[in-house]
Design an enzyme around this catalytic site. Sequence first.
Site, short mmCIF file in Angstrom:
data_model
loop_
_atom_site.label_atom_id
_atom_site.label_comp_id
_atom_site.label_asym_id
_atom_site.label_seq_id
_atom_site.Cartn_x
_atom_site.Cartn_y
_atom_site.Cartn_z
N CYS A 123 -48.28 -1.07 -43.68
CA CYS A 123 -47.82 -1.83 -44.83
C CYS A 123 -47.23 -3.13 -44.30
O CYS A 123 -47.16 -3.32 -43.09
CB CYS A 123 -46.79 -1.07 -45.65
SG CYS A 123 -45.17 -1.14 -44.97
N ASP A 313 -32.80 -2.75 -44.61
CA ASP A 313 -33.13 -3.11 -46.00
C ASP A 313 -32.23 -4.22 -46.55
O ASP A 313 -32.42 -4.65 -47.70
CB ASP A 313 -33.04 -1.87 -46.91
CG ASP A 313 -34.17 -0.89 -46.62
OD1 ASP A 313 -35.12 -1.26 -45.91
OD2 ASP A 313 -34.09 0.26 -47.10
C1 EPZ Z 1 -37.15 4.60 -45.14
O1 EPZ Z 1 -38.48 4.34 -44.72
C2 EPZ Z 1 -36.94 3.76 -46.38
N1 EPZ Z 1 -37.90 4.14 -47.41
C3 EPZ Z 1 -37.09 2.28 -46.03
O2 EPZ Z 1 -36.81 1.51 -47.18
C4 EPZ Z 1 -36.08 1.93 -44.94
O3 EPZ Z 1 -36.29 0.59 -44.55
C5 EPZ Z 1 -36.27 2.86 -43.74
O4 EPZ Z 1 -36.19 4.25 -44.16
C6 EPZ Z 1 -35.23 2.64 -42.64
O5 EPZ Z 1 -33.94 2.81 -43.16
C7 EPZ Z 1 -37.61 5.10 -48.27
O6 EPZ Z 1 -36.57 5.75 -48.20
C8 EPZ Z 1 -38.61 5.37 -49.35
P1 EPZ Z 1 -38.26 5.47 -40.92
P2 EPZ Z 1 -39.17 5.27 -43.63
O7 EPZ Z 1 -39.13 6.67 -40.84
O8 EPZ Z 1 -38.74 6.67 -43.86
C9 EPZ Z 1 -41.02 4.36 -37.13
C10 EPZ Z 1 -37.20 -0.19 -48.78
O9 EPZ Z 1 -37.26 -1.44 -48.72
N2 EPZ Z 1 -41.67 5.68 -37.33
O10 EPZ Z 1 -36.80 5.63 -40.73
O11 EPZ Z 1 -40.61 4.96 -43.64
C11 EPZ Z 1 -41.30 3.40 -38.28
O12 EPZ Z 1 -42.54 2.75 -38.12
C12 EPZ Z 1 -37.87 0.69 -47.73
O13 EPZ Z 1 -36.64 0.42 -49.70
C13 EPZ Z 1 -42.60 6.12 -36.41
O14 EPZ Z 1 -42.92 5.43 -35.42
O15 EPZ Z 1 -38.52 4.70 -42.30
C14 EPZ Z 1 -40.10 2.48 -38.18
O16 EPZ Z 1 -40.35 1.51 -37.20
C15 EPZ Z 1 -38.71 -0.08 -46.78
N3 EPZ Z 1 -43.18 7.35 -36.58
C16 EPZ Z 1 -38.98 3.41 -37.72
O17 EPZ Z 1 -39.63 4.55 -37.15
C17 EPZ Z 1 -42.86 8.15 -37.66
O18 EPZ Z 1 -43.43 9.26 -37.78
C18 EPZ Z 1 -38.02 3.90 -38.82
O19 EPZ Z 1 -38.81 4.39 -39.91
C19 EPZ Z 1 -41.90 7.70 -38.56
C20 EPZ Z 1 -41.30 6.45 -38.40
#
Ligand code: EPZ
Length: 426
Positions: A123, A313
């Site tokens: 995304c 965020d």
């Molecule tokens: C959640 O996303 C939120 N979304 C995001 O909010 C928020 O920015 C993010 O957490 C961090 O706080 C929802 O709650 C719906 P992560 P999420 O898994 O769960 C990497 C908004 O604007 N990663 O904590 O997708 C990932 O690529 C949104 O409201 C892996 O590599 O975030 C990122 O770099 C955007 N492998 C980091 O970890 C995985 O299997 C943190 O992602 C999972 C994640």
Amino acid sequence: MDCIEIEGGMPLHGEIPISGAKNAALPLMVASLLTDEALHLSNVPHLADITSLANILAQHGVEIDVQREGGDIGGDVVVMRAAEITSTTAPYDLVRKMRASFWVIGPLVARCGHAIVSLPGGCAIGTRPVDLHLMGLERLGAEIELAEGYVTARAPKGLVGNEVEFPFVSVGATVNLMLAASLAKGETVLRNVACEPEVTDLATCLIAMGAKIEGLGTRKLRIQGVERLSGARHRVLPDRIETGTYAMAVAAAGGEVVLKNGVGRLNSAVIRVLKQAGVEVTEVANGLQLIKNGARHKGVDIETEAFPGFPTDLQAQFMALMATCEGTSKIRETIFENRFMHVPELARMGAQISVDGDCATVTGIERLKGAPVMATDLRASVSLVIAALGAEGLTSVNRVYHLDRGFERLEEKLSAVGATIRRVRA
Ligand code: EPZ
């Protein structure tokens, strides 16, 4: 396509009600898949993302009833009942629109023994893989196969509790594993979990549904799986990202506003930074009070971190505020690799920002100037609104469907406190 027009330079005065948290409501809705009884959620924000997830859950067989809650906070009461799971497949067309829909895989495999869920894909803000979700489910005994863009997870005899250590903190993987482990056989210990308030809100609701979870708010969760979960009633916690966003809007535009229902302890990193910048923030009986006089705010350096650190965020919104600081501000984004897309748009308004890898250096100028700008993702779009509120002249923010995904009644809330803002329908 609709756009939002803002005439900058009006200080804000009054009260802004803070809605329920989108990022808490989404996983809470997914939890409805774990039980055949009704899950009642109140204070659910009325947003496009919530509707998209409701559509996804409906195609798995969840019956959903939505009623307006009334009152000045607004919000909905959403009652969900998954008496029978009619489909364990989440197709590409639905999952690609809504990354949070990948969470259905944990509860579906836990309850039904199998699930086929489309990979969410990348995304705008980064590649966002789901490897940690899959590693965790495999540790609980699921057989995972990837083919043609879909993940198939199988556990015909049910999931079995185990130890799972995440190499780094992921909100999404923590949510998925917590949902799955609640119905697994035996004990699961999750280490290095996310302790974001939205994760804790989900754990609180799962406990009300009969789950046995210890360690809420810490980096280690201990979950004793149960055979079945029941329905529950749960009120979604206030949105700390919406709170921080409006706090920065007041800081940028100046004025005096109470963020009704805003909670200080959910926003301590942000409050600390705003105080350093010269904004008065006080906890009052009904929320958080923000006061900003006419003086320019000072430049402050930040680094985004998992909770309780400064949230990714709110990074874009803070950058918009820093565009007019005294001095400079260094902003480091450590969570997502591509979350500076607001930089060229802020530059169209005169901001001086240079980016080097994960670090942006903002050199504050006296005043931004209104311009036509384009929203690229949810938080980036609202950063343009913040910039526009403090700028001279007219800004039109295009592609506002991003804003509708995550900010309830944005124009209404801001115009009620004196902003000149309106939606122009295409
Ligand atoms: C959640 O996303 C939120 N979304 C995001 O909010 C928020 O920015 C993010 O957490 C961090 O706080 C929802 O709650 C719906 P992560 P999420 O898994 O769960 C990497 C908004 O604007 N990663 O904590 O997708 C990932 O690529 C949104 O409201 C892996 O590599 O975030 C990122 O770099 C955007 N492998 C980091 O970890 C995985 O299997 C943190 O992602 C999972 C994640």
